[in-house]
Design a protein around this motif. Structure first.
Motif, PDB file in Angstrom:
ATOM      1  N   ARG A 271      58.682  75.518  28.908  1.00 25.93           N
ATOM      2  CA  ARG A 271      59.216  76.391  29.507  1.00 25.93           C
ATOM      3  C   ARG A 271      59.284  76.478  30.993  1.00 25.93           C
ATOM      4  NH1 ARG A 271      63.034  80.062  26.693  1.00 25.93           N
ATOM      5  NH2 ARG A 271      62.640  79.733  24.635  1.00 25.93           N
ATOM      6  N   LEU A 272      58.569  75.427  31.592  1.00 24.93           N
ATOM      7  CA  LEU A 272      58.496  75.500  33.019  1.00 24.93           C
ATOM      8  C   LEU A 272      59.630  76.047  33.547  1.00 24.93           C
ATOM      9  CD1 LEU A 272      56.707  73.958  35.623  1.00 24.93           C
ATOM     10  CD2 LEU A 272      58.089  72.361  35.257  1.00 24.93           C
TER      11      LEU A 272
ATOM     12  N   SER B  74      53.873  85.669  33.929  1.00 19.69           N
ATOM     13  CA  SER B  74      54.884  84.715  33.535  1.00 19.69           C
ATOM     14  C   SER B  74      55.894  85.625  32.709  1.00 19.69           C
ATOM     15  CB  SER B  74      54.227  83.594  32.808  1.00 19.69           C
ATOM     16  OG  SER B  74      55.245  82.589  32.370  1.00 19.69           O
TER      17      SER B  74
ATOM     18  N   PRO C 205      52.703  78.670  39.664  1.00 19.82           N
ATOM     19  CA  PRO C 205      53.467  79.744  39.753  1.00 19.82           C
ATOM     20  C   PRO C 205      54.791  79.609  39.144  1.00 19.82           C
ATOM     21  CG  PRO C 205      53.343  78.145  41.891  1.00 19.82           C
ATOM     22  CD  PRO C 205      52.399  77.857  40.912  1.00 19.82           C
TER      23      PRO C 205
ATOM     24  N   THR D 243      62.836  85.738  43.564  1.00 18.23           N
ATOM     25  CA  THR D 243      61.515  84.916  43.316  1.00 18.23           C
ATOM     26  C   THR D 243      61.281  84.230  44.509  1.00 18.23           C
ATOM     27  OG1 THR D 243      62.674  83.324  42.419  1.00 18.23           O
ATOM     28  CG2 THR D 243      61.465  84.445  40.890  1.00 18.23           C
TER      29      THR D 243
ATOM     30  N   ILE E 136      71.988  79.413  45.353  1.00 23.04           N
ATOM     31  CA  ILE E 136      72.302  79.341  43.940  1.00 23.04           C
ATOM     32  C   ILE E 136      73.718  79.815  43.555  1.00 23.04           C
ATOM     33  CG2 ILE E 136      71.159  81.475  43.114  1.00 23.04           C
ATOM     34  CD1 ILE E 136      71.093  78.312  41.175  1.00 23.04           C
TER      35      ILE E 136
ATOM     36  N   GLN F 154      51.679  80.603  47.561  1.00 22.01           N
ATOM     37  CA  GLN F 154      52.255  80.911  46.044  1.00 22.01           C
ATOM     38  C   GLN F 154      51.261  81.062  45.318  1.00 22.01           C
ATOM     39  OE1 GLN F 154      55.449  77.363  45.473  1.00 22.01           O
ATOM     40  NE2 GLN F 154      55.859  79.173  44.487  1.00 22.01           N
TER      41      GLN F 154
ATOM     42  N   ILE G 233      69.671  81.390  28.886  1.00 22.02           N
ATOM     43  CA  ILE G 233      68.429  80.288  28.500  1.00 22.02           C
ATOM     44  C   ILE G 233      67.172  80.797  28.609  1.00 22.02           C
ATOM     45  CG2 ILE G 233      67.227  77.978  29.729  1.00 22.02           C
ATOM     46  CD1 ILE G 233      69.316  78.288  31.553  1.00 22.02           C
ATOM     47  N   ALA G 234      66.991  81.806  29.430  1.00 21.37           N
ATOM     48  CA  ALA G 234      65.433  82.336  29.510  1.00 21.37           C
ATOM     49  C   ALA G 234      65.074  83.136  28.313  1.00 21.37           C
ATOM     50  CB  ALA G 234      65.480  83.241  30.850  1.00 21.37           C
TER      51      ALA G 234
ATOM     52  N   LEU H  34      63.009  76.387  35.356  1.00 19.43           N
ATOM     53  CA  LEU H  34      63.990  75.627  35.703  1.00 19.43           C
ATOM     54  C   LEU H  34      64.599  75.359  36.915  1.00 19.43           C
ATOM     55  CD1 LEU H  34      66.938  75.814  33.241  1.00 19.43           C
ATOM     56  CD2 LEU H  34      67.498  75.677  35.474  1.00 19.43           C
TER      57      LEU H  34
ATOM     58  N   GLY I 214      66.905  84.427  38.478  1.00 19.05           N
ATOM     59  CA  GLY I 214      65.916  83.558  38.750  1.00 19.05           C
ATOM     60  C   GLY I 214      65.802  83.050  39.978  1.00 19.05           C
ATOM     61  N   GLY I 215      66.961  82.598  40.712  1.00 16.51           N
ATOM     62  CA  GLY I 215      66.892  81.909  41.905  1.00 16.51           C
ATOM     63  C   GLY I 215      67.043  82.784  43.220  1.00 16.51           C
TER      64      GLY I 215
ATOM     65  N   LEU J 188      64.364  73.226  42.992  1.00 16.85           N
ATOM     66  CA  LEU J 188      65.129  73.926  44.057  1.00 16.85           C
ATOM     67  C   LEU J 188      64.349  74.796  44.911  1.00 16.85           C
ATOM     68  CD1 LEU J 188      67.795  74.600  45.010  1.00 16.85           C
ATOM     69  CD2 LEU J 188      68.289  76.363  43.316  1.00 16.85           C
TER      70      LEU J 188
ATOM     71  N   ARG K 208      69.533  74.760  27.801  1.00 17.59           N
ATOM     72  CA  ARG K 208      68.622  74.553  28.935  1.00 17.59           C
ATOM     73  C   ARG K 208      68.818  72.951  29.415  1.00 17.59           C
ATOM     74  NH1 ARG K 208      62.682  75.776  31.034  1.00 17.59           N
ATOM     75  NH2 ARG K 208      62.369  73.688  31.976  1.00 17.59           N
TER      76      ARG K 208
HETATM   77  C1  HEM Z   1      59.266  80.855  43.783  1.00 21.22           C
HETATM   78  C2  HEM Z   1      60.262  80.711  43.171  1.00 21.22           C
HETATM   79  C3  HEM Z   1      60.163  80.826  41.431  1.00 21.22           C
HETATM   80  C4  HEM Z   1      58.961  81.166  40.643  1.00 21.22           C
HETATM   81  C5  HEM Z   1      57.708  81.731  41.235  1.00 21.22           C
HETATM   82  C6  HEM Z   1      59.654  81.077  39.299  1.00 21.22           C
HETATM   83  C7  HEM Z   1      58.843  81.381  38.373  1.00 21.22           C
HETATM   84  C8  HEM Z   1      59.201  81.307  36.933  1.00 21.22           C
HETATM   85  C9  HEM Z   1      58.352  81.414  36.018  1.00 21.22           C
HETATM   86  C10 HEM Z   1      56.723  81.794  35.852  1.00 21.22           C
HETATM   87  C11 HEM Z   1      59.180  81.417  34.922  1.00 21.22           C
HETATM   88  C12 HEM Z   1      58.646  81.471  33.253  1.00 21.22           C
HETATM   89  C13 HEM Z   1      58.088  80.261  32.719  1.00 21.22           C
HETATM   90  C14 HEM Z   1      57.463  80.458  31.408  1.00 21.22           C
HETATM   91  O1  HEM Z   1      58.194  81.002  30.508  1.00 21.22           O
HETATM   92  O2  HEM Z   1      56.631  79.676  30.938  1.00 21.22           O
HETATM   93  C15 HEM Z   1      60.329  80.956  35.014  1.00 21.22           C
HETATM   94  C16 HEM Z   1      61.423  80.759  34.369  1.00 21.22           C
HETATM   95  C17 HEM Z   1      62.765  80.550  34.714  1.00 21.22           C
HETATM   96  N1  HEM Z   1      63.169  80.420  36.115  1.00 21.22           N
HETATM   97 FE1  HEM Z   1      61.955  80.444  37.663  1.00 21.22          FE
HETATM   98  N2  HEM Z   1      60.934  81.001  39.264  1.00 21.22           N
HETATM   99  C18 HEM Z   1      61.191  80.696  40.596  1.00 21.22           C
HETATM  100  C19 HEM Z   1      62.648  80.182  41.114  1.00 21.22           C
HETATM  101  C20 HEM Z   1      63.484  79.798  40.254  1.00 21.22           C
HETATM  102  C21 HEM Z   1      64.814  79.441  40.524  1.00 21.22           C
HETATM  103  C22 HEM Z   1      65.253  78.922  42.005  1.00 21.22           C
HETATM  104  C23 HEM Z   1      65.655  79.332  39.548  1.00 21.22           C
HETATM  105  C24 HEM Z   1      67.258  79.307  39.174  1.00 21.22           C
HETATM  106  C25 HEM Z   1      67.806  77.892  39.649  1.00 21.22           C
HETATM  107  C26 HEM Z   1      64.868  79.814  38.489  1.00 21.22           C
HETATM  108  C27 HEM Z   1      65.475  79.886  37.219  1.00 21.22           C
HETATM  109  C28 HEM Z   1      64.587  79.987  36.089  1.00 21.22           C
HETATM  110  C29 HEM Z   1      65.003  80.084  34.721  1.00 21.22           C
HETATM  111  C30 HEM Z   1      66.389  79.918  34.189  1.00 21.22           C
HETATM  112  C31 HEM Z   1      63.749  80.382  33.699  1.00 21.22           C
HETATM  113  C32 HEM Z   1      63.763  80.271  32.290  1.00 21.22           C
HETATM  114  C33 HEM Z   1      63.209  79.066  31.672  1.00 21.22           C
HETATM  115  C34 HEM Z   1      63.207  78.952  30.297  1.00 21.22           C
HETATM  116  O3  HEM Z   1      63.153  79.927  29.487  1.00 21.22           O
HETATM  117  O4  HEM Z   1      63.332  77.704  29.657  1.00 21.22           O
HETATM  118  N3  HEM Z   1      63.687  80.182  38.753  1.00 21.22           N
HETATM  119  N4  HEM Z   1      60.394  80.768  36.537  1.00 21.22           N
END
Ligand code: HEM
Length: 491
Positions: free
Chosen positions: A434-435, A366, A428, A302, A179, A357, A113-114, A437, A298-299, A441, A125
């Motif tokens: 793209r927030l 990001s 954060p 972070t 996760i 945060q 996805i990412a 996902l 991601g899970g 959680l 997504r």
């Molecule tokens: C404190 C915890 C977390 C922070 C600070 C964080 C932060 C971020 C940031 C900054 C992005 C990039 C967004 C963008 O491209 O504009 C992102 C994307 C993503 N995060 Fe997190 N994340 C956290 C937890 C998680 C968790 C728990 C998961 C899994 C369930 C996760 C899964 C993803 C995925 C799959 C993306 C890609 C989304 C996309 O490209 O559509 N993240 N995260």
């Protein structure tokens, strides 16, 4: 000058002219920025050992929208709340593409996805959000899972018996298990080889990606592919992680019952089977492996990293810790674990978590974005395909949004009557299409872990609180806190 030297000089001038002409082609009306050199781009203005500081500094000179060349790659950098919000929120669709991120892209090949784009990203997504929701994300059932897992964590923490320890490993194991239980169907025992491997591989890769090597790889991937260095370990680790997931997928295949899916992998396998006849389907083994990898990666790191930052802040500011504990005791008591429904009655705790945060700014740049069509933005014309870096750190430290941005100050999220106050510049998890996902959680995990730990323990530093250094040890993909040890005193 002899004729040979003249010829070489002319050739060089011609090459530079050619480079400048080619690099200005398709430029639209790009924002201003430092003049690039052939191949090196703006490397002389960037210190790859601290890309974040360099890019932030350039924004002071060239403004909140500027163009920079990371080696041969052209990127537009956005800084400050207003510019980032106008792009990601007001023009969310245009800025929804994913830009190049070689350390991940060379592994995922655009299959998760990412790091995918277009239809594939949208389909994967949407599907993943739906499945995660079915397995309780954002709902009470996942809260129960987190509470169960925090009990295991508290038991581990009790075993430290007041002795000094580094919390990295114990936190990561517990967070990752949440996760993992959604992906693989059940939690791992803390000593399970698979869980220990996942933690080790992700932790090491997050560190390398947040180091100068990770930064340099993103600028000159094809060059670094030929050189030795820690970046090689990145791809070995990625490979091991992929093997680990693939093994679990094979086990799932052997016992799959499409009528009663046990977890995320079962749902994905069922979807692959349903769309087997469709040659354009985005559901196949590679997208399954990479989507799963994205979610676990991601899970895990972070949330663990944020909790480590939170620990450091509490060690440095004992008064903040005492006030959170007072609120927990008053609202929840000691008889049961804090739950999400307590949060509205705990504005100070909520403000502290938000401030951690903001202040820790765990993913400071990001992930790179990309404009998916020619895009007019603030008087410039960004050609389709232009990569965009949004400096979330400049949003979190924007003086127009936060009173004392350089200080840790929970008042940033409290109003005059000490009720919780939202801030639009709290990003954060980024913003727009793209927030992150996993936002809902992650926010649940942070609140439930943070409060469960402080309800049961007081955190004590090994030295003087004023000597604790909150500045990150390295910044790249992540802002990593300095390694530290602490003692826990049971309450
Ligand atoms: C404190 C915890 C977390 C922070 C600070 C964080 C932060 C971020 C940031 C900054 C992005 C990039 C967004 C963008 O491209 O504009 C992102 C994307 C993503 N995060 Fe997190 N994340 C956290 C937890 C998680 C968790 C728990 C998961 C899994 C369930 C996760 C899964 C993803 C995925 C799959 C993306 C890609 C989304 C996309 O490209 O559509 N993240 N995260």
């Amino acid at each position: 000058m002899d004729s040979m030297s003249t010829a070489i000089l002319l050739l060089l001038l011609a090459l530079i002219y050619l480079f400048l002409t080619i690099s200005s082609k398709g430029k639209g009306q790009l924002p201003p920025g430092p003049r690039p050199l052939p191949f090196l781009g703006n490397l002389l203005q960037l210190r790859s050992q601290d890309m974040l500081t360099s890019l932030t500094k350039l924004s002071k000179k060239y403004g909140s929208v500027y163009t920079v060349y990371l080696g041969p790659r052209r990127v537009v950098v956005l800084s400050g709340y207003q510019a980032v919000k106008e792009a990601l929120v007001d023009q969310g669709e245009e800025f929804s593409g994913r830009g190049d991120y070689p350390v991940f892209l060379n592994f995922t090949k655009g299959n998760g996805i990412a790091f995918s784009n277009g239809d594939r990203w949208k389909v994967l997504r949407r599907f993943s959000v739906q499945i995660l929701r079915n397995f309780g994300m954002g709902k009470r059932s996942i809260e129960e899972r987190i509470l169960e897992e925090s009990n295991f964590l508290l038991a581990e923490l009790r075993k430290t018996e007041g002795e000094p320890f580094d919390p990295t490993f114990v936190l990561s194991r517990s967070v990752s298990n949440i996760i993992c239980s959604v992906i693989f169907g059940s939690r791992f025992d803390y000593e399970d080889e698979r869980l220990l491997n996942i933690i080790h591989l992700i932790n090491e890769n997050f560190q390398i990606m947040s180091s100068p090597w990770g930064e340099l790889y993103n600028i000159f991937p094809s060059l670094l592919d030929w050189l030795p260095g820690p970046h090689r370990c990145l791809f070995q680790n990625f490979g091991r992680m992929k093997d680990l997931i693939a093994r679990s997928v094979r086990d799932h295949q052997a016992t799959l019952d499409p009528e009663s899916p046990r977890d995320f992998i079962d749902c994905f396998l069922t979807k692959i089977a349903q769309e087997k006849q469709d040659p354009l389907s985005h559901f196949h083994m590679d997208t399954l492996l990479m989507t799963t990898h994205n979610l676990i990666f991601g899970g895990t790191e972070t949330v663990g990293t944020t909790l480590r930052h939170a620990f450091l802040v509490l060690l440095k500011y004992p008064k903040v810790q005492a006030r959170v504990q007072e609120e927990i005791d008053r609202v929840v008591g000691r008889e049961r674990l804090p739950a999400l429904e307590d949060r509205p009655a705990m504005p100070y705790t909520d403000a502290v978590i938000h401030e951690v945060q903001r202040f820790a700014d765990v993913i400071p740049m990001s992930l790179p974005h990309r404009v998916i069509r020619d895009t007019a933005f603030r008087g410039f014309l960004l050609p389709k395909g232009t990569d965009i870096i949004t400096l979330l750190n400049t949003v979190h430290y924007d003086p127009s949004q936060f009173l004392t941005p350089q200080e840790f100050n929970p008042e940033h999220f409290l109003d005059a009557s000490q009720s919780f106050k939202k801030s639009p510049a709290f990003m954060p998890f980024s913003a727009g299409r793209r927030l992150c996902l996993g936002e809902s959680l992650a926010r649940m995990e942070l609140f439930l872990y943070f409060t469960a730990i402080l309800q049961n323990f007081s955190l004590q530093p090994l030295g003087a609180p004023e000597d604790i250094d909150l500045t990150p040890i390295s910044s790249g993909l992540g802002n990593l806190p300095r390694p530290f040890q602490l003692r826990l005193r049971a309450r």
